[in-house]
Design a protein around this motif. Structure first.
Motif, mmCIF file in Angstrom:
data_model
loop_
_atom_site.group_PDB
_atom_site.id
_atom_site.type_symbol
_atom_site.label_atom_id
_atom_site.label_comp_id
_atom_site.label_asym_id
_atom_site.label_seq_id
_atom_site.Cartn_x
_atom_site.Cartn_y
_atom_site.Cartn_z
ATOM 1 N N TRP A 81 36.785 33.281 35.858
ATOM 2 C CA TRP A 81 38.214 33.825 35.869
ATOM 3 C C TRP A 81 39.082 32.817 35.005
ATOM 4 C CZ3 TRP A 81 42.430 31.341 37.898
ATOM 5 C CH2 TRP A 81 43.622 32.275 38.129
ATOM 6 N N MET A 82 38.749 31.577 35.150
ATOM 7 C CA MET A 82 39.588 30.527 34.308
ATOM 8 C C MET A 82 39.794 30.698 32.985
ATOM 9 S SD MET A 82 39.109 27.090 36.615
ATOM 10 C CE MET A 82 40.240 25.857 35.845
ATOM 11 N N TYR A 83 38.508 30.837 32.451
ATOM 12 C CA TYR A 83 38.270 31.177 31.082
ATOM 13 C C TYR A 83 39.084 32.239 30.512
ATOM 14 C CZ TYR A 83 36.151 30.218 26.718
ATOM 15 O OH TYR A 83 35.868 30.162 25.283
ATOM 16 N N ALA A 84 39.015 33.497 31.372
ATOM 17 C CA ALA A 84 39.435 34.748 30.927
ATOM 18 C C ALA A 84 41.184 34.374 31.073
ATOM 19 C CB ALA A 84 39.410 35.775 31.798
ATOM 20 N N GLN B 83 40.762 39.398 29.809
ATOM 21 C CA GLN B 83 40.454 40.127 31.088
ATOM 22 C C GLN B 83 39.139 39.562 31.962
ATOM 23 O OE1 GLN B 83 40.494 42.408 28.240
ATOM 24 N NE2 GLN B 83 42.537 41.905 28.336
ATOM 25 N N PHE B 84 39.278 39.580 33.246
ATOM 26 C CA PHE B 84 38.226 39.387 34.238
ATOM 27 C C PHE B 84 38.058 40.661 35.050
ATOM 28 C CE2 PHE B 84 37.367 37.505 38.545
ATOM 29 C CZ PHE B 84 35.988 36.902 38.059
ATOM 30 N N LEU B 85 36.633 40.842 35.006
ATOM 31 C CA LEU B 85 36.329 42.332 35.866
ATOM 32 C C LEU B 85 35.143 41.808 37.032
ATOM 33 C CD1 LEU B 85 34.960 44.349 32.901
ATOM 34 C CD2 LEU B 85 36.727 42.706 32.465
ATOM 35 N N GLY C 69 37.513 37.793 49.929
ATOM 36 C CA GLY C 69 37.174 36.563 49.684
ATOM 37 C C GLY C 69 37.654 36.130 47.969
ATOM 38 N N LEU C 70 37.719 37.012 47.169
ATOM 39 C CA LEU C 70 38.050 36.798 45.881
ATOM 40 C C LEU C 70 39.660 36.630 45.733
ATOM 41 C CD1 LEU C 70 35.964 38.913 43.662
ATOM 42 C CD2 LEU C 70 35.670 36.484 43.690
ATOM 43 N N ARG C 71 39.997 37.528 46.554
ATOM 44 C CA ARG C 71 41.606 37.624 46.607
ATOM 45 C C ARG C 71 42.108 36.222 47.450
ATOM 46 N NH1 ARG C 71 41.147 42.819 48.684
ATOM 47 N NH2 ARG C 71 40.989 44.209 47.264
ATOM 48 N N TRP C 72 41.457 35.648 48.419
ATOM 49 C CA TRP C 72 42.046 34.650 49.188
ATOM 50 C C TRP C 72 41.931 33.242 48.319
ATOM 51 C CZ3 TRP C 72 39.348 29.837 50.843
ATOM 52 C CH2 TRP C 72 40.289 29.192 51.621
ATOM 53 N N PHE C 73 40.933 33.595 47.297
ATOM 54 C CA PHE C 73 40.761 32.331 46.400
ATOM 55 C C PHE C 73 41.766 32.334 45.100
ATOM 56 C CE2 PHE C 73 36.251 31.697 47.660
ATOM 57 C CZ PHE C 73 36.298 30.452 48.021
ATOM 58 N N GLY C 74 42.437 33.742 45.175
ATOM 59 C CA GLY C 74 43.499 33.959 44.102
ATOM 60 C C GLY C 74 42.834 34.332 42.821
ATOM 61 N N LEU C 75 41.509 34.823 42.857
ATOM 62 C CA LEU C 75 40.900 35.216 41.802
ATOM 63 C C LEU C 75 40.914 36.896 41.640
ATOM 64 C CD1 LEU C 75 37.557 33.169 42.216
ATOM 65 C CD2 LEU C 75 39.766 32.697 41.016
ATOM 66 N N ASP C 76 42.057 37.216 40.718
ATOM 67 C CA ASP C 76 42.392 38.894 40.894
ATOM 68 C C ASP C 76 41.416 39.190 39.541
ATOM 69 O OD1 ASP C 76 43.913 36.996 39.104
ATOM 70 O OD2 ASP C 76 45.137 38.514 39.074
ATOM 71 N N TRP C 77 41.367 40.538 39.674
ATOM 72 C CA TRP C 77 40.532 41.120 38.437
ATOM 73 C C TRP C 77 41.426 42.294 37.905
ATOM 74 C CZ3 TRP C 77 39.362 40.649 43.667
ATOM 75 C CH2 TRP C 77 39.483 41.714 44.351
ATOM 76 N N ASP C 78 41.147 42.333 36.638
ATOM 77 C CA ASP C 78 41.935 43.408 35.951
ATOM 78 C C ASP C 78 41.425 44.774 35.870
ATOM 79 O OD1 ASP C 78 43.743 41.228 34.770
ATOM 80 O OD2 ASP C 78 41.941 40.284 34.062
ATOM 81 N N GLU C 79 39.886 44.956 36.149
ATOM 82 C CA GLU C 79 39.126 46.052 36.142
ATOM 83 C C GLU C 79 38.244 45.855 37.150
ATOM 84 O OE1 GLU C 79 37.431 46.922 32.046
ATOM 85 O OE2 GLU C 79 39.224 45.839 31.198
ATOM 86 N N GLY C 80 37.978 46.922 38.016
ATOM 87 C CA GLY C 80 37.066 46.843 38.886
ATOM 88 C C GLY C 80 37.076 48.053 39.774
ATOM 89 N N PRO C 81 35.883 47.995 40.763
ATOM 90 C CA PRO C 81 35.720 49.279 41.401
ATOM 91 C C PRO C 81 36.956 49.949 42.002
ATOM 92 C CG PRO C 81 34.663 47.839 42.608
ATOM 93 C CD PRO C 81 35.403 47.008 41.221
ATOM 94 N N ASP C 82 37.873 49.202 42.568
ATOM 95 C CA ASP C 82 39.132 49.718 43.243
ATOM 96 C C ASP C 82 40.416 50.069 42.361
ATOM 97 O OD1 ASP C 82 39.173 46.966 42.515
ATOM 98 O OD2 ASP C 82 40.558 46.444 44.249
#
Length: 491
Positions: free
Chosen positions: A27-30, A36-38, A60-73
């Motif tokens: 995530w940090m690298y993207a 983008q982080f997927l 869990g990911l949201r709690w860590f603040g790791l958001d994704w640009d593309e994903g199942p939802d």
RNA sequence: GCCCUCAUCGUCUAGGGGACCAGGACGUAAGCCUUUCAAGCUUAAAACCGGAGUUCGAAUCUCCGUGAGGGCACCA
């Protein structure tokens, strides 16, 4: 070329702290490069899929603040992002490999495989169907025999895996057998699925655990067979169990030397009362360092300094005590109201009825004493737990000693009761002045200390508590006076 | 058994041929402060896994050991 990284968990349970760590670096690298982080779900082993696991991981990911640009939802241009919804694609590529002579159908039965393994065949499979005559393959198929598709690994030579952290890692090809890429149920294995997806989803940097390093030669060979460009491979070190042997497992509960449970799941860190900023800061210090001897920083601050290439390849044990310290540091930056609201649920979990007003009154004094939110529990029992103090702990003998003999103690507590009944304003300054004066008056050494210590015990029923004046104020005049009455009656 | 990786204080790390009698942080110990417990401040102990090379010079490069881990599924 934009940087695209991904986190690709299989929904077999809960978010592991090691997975979160690996996701964090991707995530940090993207984010650093505005890429983008997927999030992709690798659920091709349907028998291991656990209901709710995907939701748990996303939470869990949201709690860590790791958001994704593309994903199942949220979808995206290369979806779907759940592998079981992409099986036709994998099959297509598996058959493409067969068509190009790089894969074949294998009809070996589980019993045959079992026998080969028992005989100690390297890789557990002797490639008996690798060069099976086409007409016989057709016969077996016509009979409806089930088969898997295996990828043809080169029989000789070696394969170099370019790993960002270790350079080229060379593997002799004869170490490998022909791995299954499509199972007899039509679903792909990891080897095929992740590779097809990473290519189609245009992933540029793959962060994953070292446990994948040994099978990376298969992937390198498959990329070559497809004629696809290999993404940058980053094999992150394992996280070791801090006590004992082996890697940190969520299956077997481990314990620290102190006897505390070793936290493994993301949810355990949340429940234990850690702040997401602290945990993320903590994880960023594992295998990577900010530089300039800096340990505490926000992820935003870290981004400009971050590079996947700087990650250390050495296995690590999580320094949990450092997390406690860091979390304490972050707590010191919280405002009193936010802190009180964060602590409240932990107190309520004790079955206490928590009054926010009272809590707010002790919070400034509590703040420097907290490393995690539940740390407040033993300090604040006196405030919210209405069960009467243990009589053996709070007795006339406990409330007096040679510096404050029983008669003097009784007199001092009586004086304190009179003082507290009328003290105005009811604040730390007034109480401090009045009570320390009373203390100095009745102790044999003329110092307030011995009395104040007994006063704490009497008022709170605790050996350890927030500072007495603050405790009395939080308790309120009426409750404090009532407790003094009880104490005086003990003599 | 075979293959692969890794190796600096107890732990997380800095360092990548001379700037290193190896720096920081957590933890530990001592002191100060103090009404308890903390916090804060000050100080201390604490490491280049071993052996051979290469080099004028090695924590840093090479090799061999050793140790620690990982992998050898129709699991990921």
């Amino acid at each position: 070329m934009t940087v695209r990284t991904r986190f690709a968990p299989s929904p077999t349970g809960y978010l592991h702290i090691g997975s979160a760590w690996s996701a964090l670096f991707g995530w940090m690298y993207a984010r650093k490069y505005g890429g983008q982080f997927l999030l992709r779900i690798e659920d091709t082993d349907t028998s291991r899929t656990v209901p709710g696991a995907i939701e748990n991981m996303m939470e869990g990911l949201r709690w860590f603040g790791l958001d994704w640009d593309e994903g199942p939802d949220v979808g995206g241009p290369y979806g779907p992002y759940v592998q079981t919804e992409r099986v036709a694609l994998y099959q297509e590529y598996a058959y493409w490999l067969i068509g190009h002579g790089r894969a074949y159908k294998c009809f070996a039965t589980p019993e045959e495989l079992e026998a080969m393994r028992a005989a100690g065949v390297p890789g557990g499979y002797d490639r008996r169907y690798r060069d099976y005559p086409a007409d016989q393959v057709a016969d077996l198929e016509a009979q409806g025999k089930p088969y898997v598709i295996r990828f043809k690994m080169p029989l000789t030579g070696e394969t170099a895996v370019p790993d960002l952290l270790r350079g080229n890692v060379i593997f002799p090809n004869d170490q490998f057998t022909d791995y299954v890429i499509l199972k007899s149920n039509g679903l792909p294995t990891y080897h095929l699925a992740h590779l097809v997806d990473d290519h189609l989803m245009k992933i540029t940097h793959v962060t994953r655990g070292v446990e994948w390093l040994n099978t990376a030669p298969i992937h390198v060979q498959m990329y070559q067979a497809f004629g696809w460009e290999l993404p940058v491979l980053v094999h992150l070190p394992v996280i070791l169990n801090p006590s004992g042997k082996g890697k940190l497992s969520k299956r077997h509960q481990a314990f620290m030397d102190s006897g505390e449970k070793v936290l493994v799941r993301a949810s355990e860190f949340i429940e234990a009362g850690y702040l997401p900023e602290a945990v993320v800061n903590f994880l960023a210090n594992i295998g990577w360092s900010f530089g300039n001897d800096r340990e505490k920083f926000t992820i935003a601050e870290a981004l400009p300094h971050f590079d996947l290439a700087d990650i250390s390849p050495a296995p690590v044990k999580l320094p949990y005590s450092k997390l406690d310290w860091l979390n304490g540091q972050y707590i010191q930056e919280m405002d009193i109201l936010t802190l009180a609201q964060a602590v409240k649920p932990y107190l309520e979990k004790q079955g206490w009825e928590v009054n926010l007003e009272s809590l707010l009154l002790v919070m400034p004094a509590m703040k420097p004493r907290l490393k995690t939110f539940p740390d407040a529990i033993p300090f604040l029992r006196f405030l919210f737990d209405e069960t009467p103090p243990d009589e053996t702990a709070v007795s006339a003998t406990a409330l007096s000693d040679d510096k404050l003999p029983p008669t003097a103690a009784k007199a001092a507590f009586t004086a304190a009761r009179h003082f507290l009944a009328t003290a105005v304003p009811f604040d730390v300054e007034t109480l401090g002045a009045g009570l320390s004066q009373i203390g100095s008056q009745y102790t044999t050494n003329g110092k307030p200390g011995p009395f104040l210590g007994k006063l704490r015990l009497g008022i709170t029923g605790q050996q350890v508590s927030p500072p007495v004046y603050e405790s009395i104020i939080a308790l309120g005049r009426d409750r404090a006076l009532a407790r003094l009455e009880t104490i005086i009656a003990l003599f």
